[in-house]
Design an enzyme around this catalytic site. Structure first.
Site, PDB file in Angstrom:
ATOM      1  N   TYR A 155       0.794  -1.334  -0.036  1.00  0.00           N
ATOM      2  CA  TYR A 155      -0.202   0.123  -0.013  1.00  0.00           C
ATOM      3  C   TYR A 155       1.149   1.369  -0.008  1.00  0.00           C
ATOM      4  O   TYR A 155       0.683   2.152  -0.712  1.00  0.00           O
ATOM      5  CB  TYR A 155      -0.925  -0.112   1.143  1.00  0.00           C
ATOM      6  CG  TYR A 155      -2.033   1.080   1.332  1.00  0.00           C
ATOM      7  CD1 TYR A 155      -3.129   1.109   0.417  1.00  0.00           C
ATOM      8  CD2 TYR A 155      -1.865   2.020   2.346  1.00  0.00           C
ATOM      9  CE1 TYR A 155      -4.177   1.953   0.437  1.00  0.00           C
ATOM     10  CE2 TYR A 155      -2.717   3.128   2.257  1.00  0.00           C
ATOM     11  CZ  TYR A 155      -3.764   2.775   1.499  1.00  0.00           C
ATOM     12  OH  TYR A 155      -4.800   4.016   1.686  1.00  0.00           O
ATOM     13  N   LYS A 159       1.066   4.118  -2.989  1.00  0.00           N
ATOM     14  CA  LYS A 159       0.472   5.590  -2.594  1.00  0.00           C
ATOM     15  C   LYS A 159       1.906   6.605  -3.039  1.00  0.00           C
ATOM     16  O   LYS A 159       1.828   7.672  -3.342  1.00  0.00           O
ATOM     17  CB  LYS A 159       0.006   5.878  -1.148  1.00  0.00           C
ATOM     18  CG  LYS A 159      -1.263   5.011  -0.987  1.00  0.00           C
ATOM     19  CD  LYS A 159      -2.438   5.284  -2.032  1.00  0.00           C
ATOM     20  CE  LYS A 159      -3.537   4.869  -1.692  1.00  0.00           C
ATOM     21  NZ  LYS A 159      -4.684   5.252  -2.508  1.00  0.00           N
TER      22      LYS A 159
HETATM   23  P1  NDP Z   1     -13.493   2.145   0.466  1.00  0.00           P
HETATM   24  O1  NDP Z   1     -12.979   0.720   0.726  1.00  0.00           O
HETATM   25  O2  NDP Z   1     -14.575   2.623   1.445  1.00  0.00           O
HETATM   26  O3  NDP Z   1     -14.057   2.157  -0.961  1.00  0.00           O
HETATM   27  C1  NDP Z   1     -13.138   1.831  -2.052  1.00  0.00           C
HETATM   28  C2  NDP Z   1     -13.813   2.052  -3.455  1.00  0.00           C
HETATM   29  O4  NDP Z   1     -13.016   1.672  -4.219  1.00  0.00           O
HETATM   30  C3  NDP Z   1     -14.962   1.660  -3.427  1.00  0.00           C
HETATM   31  O5  NDP Z   1     -15.776   2.409  -4.043  1.00  0.00           O
HETATM   32  C4  NDP Z   1     -15.008   0.342  -4.702  1.00  0.00           C
HETATM   33  O6  NDP Z   1     -16.002   0.157  -5.082  1.00  0.00           O
HETATM   34  C5  NDP Z   1     -13.576   0.962  -5.174  1.00  0.00           C
HETATM   35  N1  NDP Z   1     -12.726  -0.020  -5.820  1.00  0.00           N
HETATM   36  C6  NDP Z   1     -11.952  -0.796  -5.414  1.00  0.00           C
HETATM   37  N2  NDP Z   1     -11.245  -1.536  -6.425  1.00  0.00           N
HETATM   38  C7  NDP Z   1     -11.673  -1.109  -7.516  1.00  0.00           C
HETATM   39  C8  NDP Z   1     -11.226  -1.372  -8.799  1.00  0.00           C
HETATM   40  N3  NDP Z   1     -10.583  -2.471  -9.136  1.00  0.00           N
HETATM   41  N4  NDP Z   1     -11.937  -0.809 -10.056  1.00  0.00           N
HETATM   42  C9  NDP Z   1     -13.060   0.078  -9.526  1.00  0.00           C
HETATM   43  N5  NDP Z   1     -13.308   0.462  -8.153  1.00  0.00           N
HETATM   44  C10 NDP Z   1     -12.658  -0.169  -7.234  1.00  0.00           C
HETATM   45  O7  NDP Z   1     -12.109   2.982   0.731  1.00  0.00           O
HETATM   46  P2  NDP Z   1     -12.160   4.456   0.915  1.00  0.00           P
HETATM   47  O8  NDP Z   1     -13.212   5.323   0.674  1.00  0.00           O
HETATM   48  O9  NDP Z   1     -11.740   4.396   2.580  1.00  0.00           O
HETATM   49  O10 NDP Z   1     -10.786   5.011   0.482  1.00  0.00           O
HETATM   50  C11 NDP Z   1     -10.684   5.683  -0.981  1.00  0.00           C
HETATM   51  C12 NDP Z   1      -9.311   6.044  -1.315  1.00  0.00           C
HETATM   52  O11 NDP Z   1      -8.792   6.842  -0.226  1.00  0.00           O
HETATM   53  C13 NDP Z   1      -8.450   4.858  -1.354  1.00  0.00           C
HETATM   54  O12 NDP Z   1      -7.633   5.371  -2.667  1.00  0.00           O
HETATM   55  C14 NDP Z   1      -7.772   4.706  -0.209  1.00  0.00           C
HETATM   56  O13 NDP Z   1      -6.399   4.101  -0.303  1.00  0.00           O
HETATM   57  C15 NDP Z   1      -7.755   6.332   0.126  1.00  0.00           C
HETATM   58  N6  NDP Z   1      -7.264   6.351   1.475  1.00  0.00           N
HETATM   59  C16 NDP Z   1      -8.297   5.940   2.715  1.00  0.00           C
HETATM   60  C17 NDP Z   1      -8.038   6.063   3.833  1.00  0.00           C
HETATM   61  C18 NDP Z   1      -9.067   5.787   4.868  1.00  0.00           C
HETATM   62  O14 NDP Z   1      -8.515   6.070   6.182  1.00  0.00           O
HETATM   63  N7  NDP Z   1     -10.127   5.296   4.685  1.00  0.00           N
HETATM   64  C19 NDP Z   1      -6.540   7.003   4.325  1.00  0.00           C
HETATM   65  C20 NDP Z   1      -5.798   7.372   3.330  1.00  0.00           C
HETATM   66  C21 NDP Z   1      -6.140   6.954   2.050  1.00  0.00           C
HETATM   67  P3  NDP Z   1     -16.154  -1.502  -5.740  1.00  0.00           P
HETATM   68  O15 NDP Z   1     -15.818  -2.397  -4.555  1.00  0.00           O
HETATM   69  O16 NDP Z   1     -17.878  -1.443  -6.017  1.00  0.00           O
HETATM   70  O17 NDP Z   1     -15.579  -1.403  -6.910  1.00  0.00           O
END
Ligand code: NDP
Length: 249
Positions: A155, A159
């Site tokens: 990860y 990033k």
């Molecule tokens: P969630 O797990 O809540 O949501 C992840 C989203 O990504 C979902 O909408 C999922 O939809 C989508 N997704 C995952 N894989 C794919 C794929 N191969 N193709 C298309 N869509 C995909 O994550 P967060 O909202 O927490 O995170 C969002 C971003 O923020 C990420 O990049 C994460 O690394 C980053 N982040 C989050 C933090 C946190 O504390 N939450 C901290 C720092 C960074 P579906 O499963 O339907 O495809």
């Protein structure tokens, strides 16, 4: 006239968590259209209907961002529906945490392809259009994990790659008025956090100077700024949104 009036956007991973908050915020800021890319089409359809009962502005599209062909087809659908793309938010991301000496190549590849190669895939389709129209705002979601976290070699590497990719695209896109920035969220209350044990959650809160976890809307407000013309002279930046929690080398 609001901040994103007349603008068309794509938000990857826009059906839940941070991405869903960004979609909502863009619609509140009067975006003309927001395409929601995610793998689970049903979830995107349900979310789009919730945030845009008119069905005109929120556009659900099934897309696996780690797959170049899937992205190509999804972007074609957006162009057919909206006719142009002004804003691209690369938000989709996953974790597959494991201490490095036990991490499999599969866990490594899944994270790198979803979190980093996905940005190659989407930008490869959208960035040339932005260059041609001499207008574009790209917002990439990085993480405070770029400096390393136990169990997150995959990860953190993905990033850190996002930050380098963003700076490069910013320099290359600047002469064509394409700006590219990233946001490094701290710990944010989403499904991603469900994998974290409760004692860790309390530890996270205690470590943050503001003594709380962030909300997805607090990332969305910064994304909306970076996507708007208020950020017309901001490019190549990585904005930390983390309640004051600082990590570093
Ligand atoms: P969630 O797990 O809540 O949501 C992840 C989203 O990504 C979902 O909408 C999922 O939809 C989508 N997704 C995952 N894989 C794919 C794929 N191969 N193709 C298309 N869509 C995909 O994550 P967060 O909202 O927490 O995170 C969002 C971003 O923020 C990420 O990049 C994460 O690394 C980053 N982040 C989050 C933090 C946190 O504390 N939450 C901290 C720092 C960074 P579906 O499963 O339907 O495809």
């Amino acid at each position: 006239m609001s901040k994103l009036s007349g603008k068309y956007a794509i938000v990857t991973g826009g059906n839940r968590g941070i991405g869903a908050a960004i979609v909502k915020r863009f619609l509140e800021d009067d975006a003309a259209g927001v395409a929601i890319f995610c793998r689970r089409y049903d979830a995107a359809v349900a979310f789009a209907a919730e945030v845009d009962p008119s069905g005109e502005r929120a556009f659900p599209v099934a897309c696996d961002v780690s797959d170049a062909e899937s992205v190509h087809e999804a972007v074609a659908k957006v162009l057919e529906k909206f006719g142009r793309i002004d804003i691209l938010v690369n938000n989709a991301g996953i974790t597959r945490d494991r201490i490095f000496h036990r991490m499999s190549l599969e866990e490594w590849n899944a994270v790198i392809s979803t979190n980093l190669t996905s940005m190659f895939n989407t930008c490869h389709e959208v960035y040339p259009l932005m260059r041609a129209q001499e207008y574009g705002h790209i917002v990439n979601i990085a993480s405070g994990s770029v400096w390393g976290n136990v169990g997150q070699a995959n990860y953190a590497a993905s990033k850190a790659g996002v930050v380098g990719f963003t700076s490069t695209l910013a320099k290359e896109g600047a002469p064509k008025n394409v700006v590219c920035n990233c946001i490094a969220p701290g710990t944010i209350e989403t499904d991603m956090l469900k994998a974290v044990p409760p004692e860790k959650y309390a530890e996270f809160c205690a470590a943050v100077p503001m003594k709380r976890i962030g909300q997805p809307s607090e990332i969305a407000s910064v994304a909306s700024f970076l996507a708007s013309d208020d950020a017309s002279y901001v490019t190549g930046q990585c904005i930390s949104v983390n309640g004051g929690y600082r990590t570093g080398p």
